[in-house]
Each structure stands twice: as C-alpha cells, then as structure tokens.
Design an enzyme around this catalytic site. Structure first.
Site, mmCIF file in Angstrom:
data_model
loop_
_atom_site.group_PDB
_atom_site.id
_atom_site.type_symbol
_atom_site.label_atom_id
_atom_site.label_comp_id
_atom_site.label_asym_id
_atom_site.label_seq_id
_atom_site.Cartn_x
_atom_site.Cartn_y
_atom_site.Cartn_z
ATOM 1 N N GLN A 117 0.868 -1.191 0.000
ATOM 2 C CA GLN A 117 0.000 0.000 0.000
ATOM 3 C C GLN A 117 0.900 1.236 0.000
ATOM 4 O O GLN A 117 1.714 1.389 0.912
ATOM 5 C CB GLN A 117 -0.857 -0.042 1.265
ATOM 6 C CG GLN A 117 -1.790 1.126 1.457
ATOM 7 C CD GLN A 117 -2.517 1.038 2.805
ATOM 8 O OE1 GLN A 117 -2.045 0.382 3.729
ATOM 9 N NE2 GLN A 117 -3.639 1.701 2.921
ATOM 10 N N GLY A 118 0.733 2.095 -0.985
ATOM 11 C CA GLY A 118 1.595 3.289 -1.088
ATOM 12 C C GLY A 118 0.790 4.561 -0.883
ATOM 13 O O GLY A 118 0.471 5.263 -1.847
ATOM 14 N N SER B 138 1.179 6.677 2.477
ATOM 15 C CA SER B 138 1.872 7.667 3.321
ATOM 16 C C SER B 138 3.055 8.296 2.599
ATOM 17 O O SER B 138 3.737 7.651 1.801
ATOM 18 C CB SER B 138 2.392 6.998 4.599
ATOM 19 O OG SER B 138 1.330 6.391 5.288
ATOM 20 N N SER C 150 4.418 -1.141 3.968
ATOM 21 C CA SER C 150 4.707 -2.454 4.564
ATOM 22 C C SER C 150 5.002 -3.485 3.480
ATOM 23 O O SER C 150 4.255 -3.606 2.505
ATOM 24 C CB SER C 150 3.503 -2.955 5.371
ATOM 25 O OG SER C 150 3.240 -2.112 6.448
ATOM 26 N N GLU D 54 -10.146 -1.658 5.775
ATOM 27 C CA GLU D 54 -8.983 -1.839 6.646
ATOM 28 C C GLU D 54 -9.386 -1.756 8.116
ATOM 29 O O GLU D 54 -8.993 -2.576 8.928
ATOM 30 C CB GLU D 54 -7.953 -0.756 6.313
ATOM 31 C CG GLU D 54 -6.647 -0.888 7.064
ATOM 32 C CD GLU D 54 -5.586 0.074 6.549
ATOM 33 O OE1 GLU D 54 -5.954 1.106 5.947
ATOM 34 O OE2 GLU D 54 -4.395 -0.204 6.766
ATOM 35 N N ASN E 15 -5.043 6.218 16.233
ATOM 36 C CA ASN E 15 -6.259 6.218 17.067
ATOM 37 C C ASN E 15 -6.715 7.642 17.392
ATOM 38 O O ASN E 15 -7.911 7.869 17.600
ATOM 39 C CB ASN E 15 -6.018 5.389 18.333
ATOM 40 C CG ASN E 15 -6.026 3.901 18.016
ATOM 41 O OD1 ASN E 15 -6.052 3.520 16.845
ATOM 42 N ND2 ASN E 15 -6.020 3.064 19.034
ATOM 43 N N GLU E 16 -5.775 8.584 17.423
ATOM 44 C CA GLU E 16 -6.193 9.980 17.649
ATOM 45 C C GLU E 16 -7.090 10.428 16.490
ATOM 46 O O GLU E 16 -8.123 11.070 16.703
ATOM 47 C CB GLU E 16 -4.974 10.920 17.746
ATOM 48 C CG GLU E 16 -4.141 10.767 19.015
ATOM 49 C CD GLU E 16 -3.215 9.547 18.981
ATOM 50 O OE1 GLU E 16 -2.986 9.000 17.877
ATOM 51 O OE2 GLU E 16 -2.739 9.124 20.052
HETATM 52 C C1 LIG Z 1 3.188 -1.011 11.364
HETATM 53 C C2 LIG Z 1 2.852 0.076 10.386
HETATM 54 C C3 LIG Z 1 2.544 -0.265 9.075
HETATM 55 C C4 LIG Z 1 2.258 0.739 8.150
HETATM 56 N N1 LIG Z 1 2.038 0.366 6.852
HETATM 57 C C5 LIG Z 1 1.786 1.319 5.931
HETATM 58 C C6 LIG Z 1 1.589 0.949 4.549
HETATM 59 O O1 LIG Z 1 1.654 -0.227 4.196
HETATM 60 N N2 LIG Z 1 1.357 1.930 3.652
HETATM 61 C C7 LIG Z 1 1.271 3.243 4.016
HETATM 62 O O2 LIG Z 1 1.023 4.072 3.143
HETATM 63 N N3 LIG Z 1 1.481 3.639 5.312
HETATM 64 C C8 LIG Z 1 1.736 2.703 6.261
HETATM 65 N N4 LIG Z 1 1.978 3.061 7.571
HETATM 66 C C9 LIG Z 1 2.029 4.485 7.908
HETATM 67 C C10 LIG Z 1 0.839 4.939 8.733
HETATM 68 O O3 LIG Z 1 -0.321 5.001 7.944
HETATM 69 C C11 LIG Z 1 1.205 6.292 9.336
HETATM 70 O O4 LIG Z 1 2.281 6.077 10.235
HETATM 71 C C12 LIG Z 1 0.048 6.926 10.085
HETATM 72 O O5 LIG Z 1 -0.981 7.287 9.200
HETATM 73 C C13 LIG Z 1 0.507 8.169 10.874
HETATM 74 O O6 LIG Z 1 1.195 9.061 10.062
HETATM 75 P P1 LIG Z 1 2.640 9.628 10.496
HETATM 76 O O7 LIG Z 1 3.501 8.445 10.853
HETATM 77 O O8 LIG Z 1 3.091 10.519 9.416
HETATM 78 O O9 LIG Z 1 2.382 10.403 11.848
HETATM 79 P P2 LIG Z 1 1.813 11.886 12.001
HETATM 80 O O10 LIG Z 1 0.663 12.052 11.072
HETATM 81 O O11 LIG Z 1 2.945 12.829 11.878
HETATM 82 O O12 LIG Z 1 1.259 11.866 13.482
HETATM 83 C C14 LIG Z 1 2.116 12.001 14.616
HETATM 84 C C15 LIG Z 1 1.238 12.016 15.854
HETATM 85 O O13 LIG Z 1 0.369 13.166 15.836
HETATM 86 C C16 LIG Z 1 -0.991 12.767 15.974
HETATM 87 N N5 LIG Z 1 -1.852 13.630 15.160
HETATM 88 C C17 LIG Z 1 -1.634 14.014 13.888
HETATM 89 N N6 LIG Z 1 -2.659 14.772 13.442
HETATM 90 C C18 LIG Z 1 -3.554 14.856 14.460
HETATM 91 C C19 LIG Z 1 -4.831 15.490 14.621
HETATM 92 N N7 LIG Z 1 -5.398 16.183 13.630
HETATM 93 N N8 LIG Z 1 -5.484 15.358 15.810
HETATM 94 C C20 LIG Z 1 -4.929 14.632 16.840
HETATM 95 N N9 LIG Z 1 -3.712 14.014 16.727
HETATM 96 C C21 LIG Z 1 -3.035 14.124 15.567
HETATM 97 C C22 LIG Z 1 -1.028 11.347 15.448
HETATM 98 O O14 LIG Z 1 -2.147 10.631 15.975
HETATM 99 C C23 LIG Z 1 0.308 10.800 15.942
HETATM 100 O O15 LIG Z 1 0.198 10.391 17.286
HETATM 101 C C24 LIG Z 1 2.267 2.089 8.530
HETATM 102 C C25 LIG Z 1 2.575 2.437 9.854
HETATM 103 C C26 LIG Z 1 2.882 1.447 10.772
HETATM 104 C C27 LIG Z 1 3.225 1.832 12.173
#
Ligand SMILES: Cc1cc2nc3c(=O)[nH]c(=O)nc-3n(C[C@H](O)[C@H](O)[C@H](O)COP(=O)(O)OP(=O)(O)OC[C@H]3O[C@@H](n4cnc5c(N)ncnc54)[C@H](O)[C@@H]3O)c2cc1C
Length: 389
Positions: A127-128, A130, A162, A245, A371-372
C-alpha cells in the site's frame, strides 16, 4: 431481539473441513519473519498452498479464485486459521484491502487481470499512501501523476509501505491535478514495484529486517489502464479501502481470541507468582476478545442482511488495537524479565513470540490511521461534536 448463537450443521461441517485441512497443511516449524527476504518467499509459498485448497480468499467470488463464502463462514475460517497457528498473511494488504476495493471500483479487465493472481499468491501487494509530509494528514499528498498520452508519469516519494521491499505491486494515490488542494485532484493508481523509474529502499527495523520501504518515483511511466476509477476519484476510493482496513477484514476477532487463549495458558503457568492486578488484566483482556468476537458476528450478520459499515469502522479500529496492546501488556507482566529470553533458552517457552507480538502491538494505534485520528472522526461524525482547531 433474540439472537441465535448456534452454528448450523452446514457451518459446523465447514469448520470441520477447515480444521482438517489446516491440521494437514500448516507448516510444523514456524516460518521465518515475513519482513525478511527468506521469510517473505516462505510466506508466499504458504499463500500458494492456501490457494490450492481454495482457502486463500474464501469470501471472494469463485471466478476470481475465492469460494463465495459468506461472512459467518469467513469468521469460522479465521477461528480455525488462528487455532491452527497458521502463518501470517503476507498478502494481507492485497486480499483484505485492495481486493475488495478492486471488486467495487475496478473494470472487468482490471478484475480479471489482478484478482486471480492476488488470490493465488503470485502477486503480493503493498500500500503506497503515506508520504513524509502526509501520514495522518493524508490529503497533503504531494506525489504526482502527470498524464502523457496513454501513460501517467509518476514523481515523488512514499514511505512506510509495509512489505514493499519484496512485494510485486503497489496500490497508491497520486495528485493528478497540480492545481488541486487537499482531497480533490487525487487519483488511485496500480503500479509494478520492479519497474523502471521506481526505486524501493527498505527501512531497516529494530530486528534488522526491512519490514517497511520507501518508494521513490523517478519519472516512472505506467499505463492509464492502471488507474482505478476516474481521475480525481482517488480520495473517494481510498476512503472505501480504509473502511475495509478498519472495519472488518484486517483484524478478525479470532486473532485476539487465540492470543487470549494463549494468555490464559501463560497465566496458569505463572498464577502462583502473579499479582492480583495482573489476574484482573488477563480476565479483562479475555472478556474483551470475546466481546469483540460477538460484536463482529453482529456486524457480519448486519452486512449479510444488506447493511453497511460506516463511521463505526473507527470504533472498531480503536477497539482491536487497544485490545492487542492489553493482551500483550498482560503477557509482559506475567513474563517479567523472562520476556527477553532468546528462543533457544531452556525456560523460553513462547516468550519470544510474546515479545514480538508486544512490539508489534505498539504499532496498532498508529497503522490503519492513528487512534487519535479515529477519535476525531468519531467525535465529529458519530457524536456530532464541532471540528477541532
Ligand atoms: C506497522 C505500520 C505499518 C504501516 N504500513 C503502511 C503501509 O503499508 N502503507 C502506508 O502508506 N502507510 C503505512 N503506515 C504508515 C501509517 O499510515 C502512518 O504512520 C500513520 O498514518 C501516521 O502518520 P505519520 O507516521 O506521518 O504520523 P503523524 O501524522 O505525523 O502523526 C504524529 C502524531 O500526531 C498525531 N496527530 C496528527 N494529526 C492529528 C490530529 N489532527 N489530531 C490529533 N492528533 C493528531 C497522530 O495521531 C500521531 O500520534 C504504517 C505504519 C505502521 C506503524
């Protein structure tokens, strides 16, 4: 309202068939991690074996490699799958997320081209979505797809994909309208990962394996025929994928019920030295796993009666990710320092599996939308609270 919790004779017979097949086919020795090259191919071989028994994607129509099972049969299948401690599904993003999306939005040609190879394990999907600046705020996507005749030219950078280090294909979202903002002007595109202009770089994790990858698009050309849905419809389709999902398929209750049973066993082994608070945590986690199962049977029945999953997918996602944490935290409390024993240590028992599971459970509140963010969705769309600042 009366609820019938009995299985029919046909459902019991199906359970028996799955149990016998799993007993005969689940590998006796655990496979290497699917996050490394060797384990990835071992897990692909397992997908192929499942397909030979027609157990790869049981809810899919038979024409695409499924067996047309209904959701109750799927839940039964999952119970037997986890009971047998069968391997993790290396193609989970394909069969549970992208497959249902393709069935809803794909052309007949796309379905015929991609679904059977996904079901057979011949093509594993990543899945692409992020990007470095677009995680929770997915609408901030910057990677672009520019139309050039009957091709799109892809540029940009995806991250946290992933299993992309070893996968064959990727479903991704790109900005096709450079003047667009936020969720408008995005398009859903399917692309091969071993392809000119697509550079995949594994991200080495704490255990040393590249479970994630970054994907760089350096003027990669993909045919317009690889677009899913219409240009600009990417956000709408992606939200349907996110519903699959978070809502039902990615984390079946059987996964947590099986972990709860293992937790009970672990508790019995250590009951004499366990704090009463840990006993309470074990009981609570077991009850939560059972509640999740009953709730999922209810959702499945509702869907089979023509209902749909909406915002409650977010409630579901929070529940299973926190349940996974609770199960593993209770196990860590029971194991104490023994959790760090290497598998070969005489007193290890299942300690390394619990530690691996614990570390992975920490990611549960992050992947599939944090979860946020799910709480924001629930606050605004379920409870009708005003939007946060
Ligand atoms: C095990 C795992 C597998 C994954 N696999 C994939 C995959 O296959 N393909 C893919 O595309 N992505 C994948 N991801 C990425 C995942 O979707 C992102 O990590 C996730 O969406 C959070 O984005 P970020 O890491 O950029 O964190 P950020 O968006 O930078 O968030 C950082 C923190 O700020 C909080 N936050 C941000 N905005 C808000 C808001 N508006 N209100 C309250 N809190 C907020 C978040 O909840 C988090 O705690 C994977 C992640 C993990 C951990």
């Amino acid at each position: 309202m009366a609820i019938d919790l009995q299985f029919t004779p046909a459902q019991n017979a199906f359970r028996g068939e799955v149990r016998a097949w799993m007993a005969a086919h689940v590998p006796q020795t655990p496979l290497a991690t699917l996050e490394g090259a060797v384990g990835f191919e071992q897990h692909r071989a397992w997908e192929r074996r499942l397909a030979t028994g027609n157990y790869g994607c049981i809810t899919w129509p038979t024409e695409y490699g499924g067996r047309g099972a209904n959701l109750i049969e799927w839940l039964i299948f999952e119970e037997e799958y986890y009971r047998a401690r069968a391997p993790l599904r290396v193609n989970q993003n394909g069969i549970f997320l992208f497959g249902p999306t393709l069935m809803e939005f794909g052309t007949p040609e796309q379905k015929a081209r991609f679904l059977p190879k996904m079901a057979s394990g011949d093509e594993i999907w990543a899945q692409g979505w992020s990007e470095p600046q677009a995680g929770s705020d997915l609408a901030a996507i910057r990677a672009t797809a520019t139309r050039d005749g009957d091709h799109y030219v892809l540029r940009g950078h995806k991250i946290w994909s992933s299993r992309a280090a070893f996968a064959d294909w990727c479903f991704a979202i790109f900005r096709t309208d450079p003047a667009s903002e936020r969720h408008r002007g995005l398009t859903f595109i399917l692309l091969p990962l071993k392809h000119e202009g697509v550079r995949v770089r594994g991200i080495r994790q704490i255990h040393g394996e590249p479970g994630f990858a970054e994907i760089f698009f350096e003027e990669a050309r993909v045919p317009v025929a690889n677009r899913l849905g219409a240009e600009g419809q990417g956000w709408h389709i992606a939200m349907a994928t996110a519903g699959f999902e978070r809502g039902l398929m990615l984390r079946s209750p059987a996964r947590f019920q099986a972990a709860a049973q293992r937790l009970l066993k672990l508790y019995r082994r250590h009951a004499h030295e366990a704090d009463p608070a840990v006993a309470a945590a074990v009981a609570q986690a077991w009850m939560d796993a059972e509640s999740y199962a009953l709730n999922t049977y209810m959702t499945a029945s509702r869907l089979m009666a023509g209902g749909s999953i909406g915002v409650e997918a977010s409630l579901n996602k929070i529940f299973w990710s926190e349940l996974d944490l609770d199960l593993h935290r209770a196990a860590m409390s029971l194991l104490g320092a023994r959790a760090e024993l290497l598998p070969a240590a005489p007193a290890s028992n299942d300690a390394d599996a619990w530690l691996d599971g614990f570390i992975f459970s920490l990611a549960g509140p992050v992947y599939a939308g944090t979860n946020e963010i799910q709480r924001n969705i629930i606050a605004e769309r379920l409870l009708g609270l005003p939007r946060g600042g």
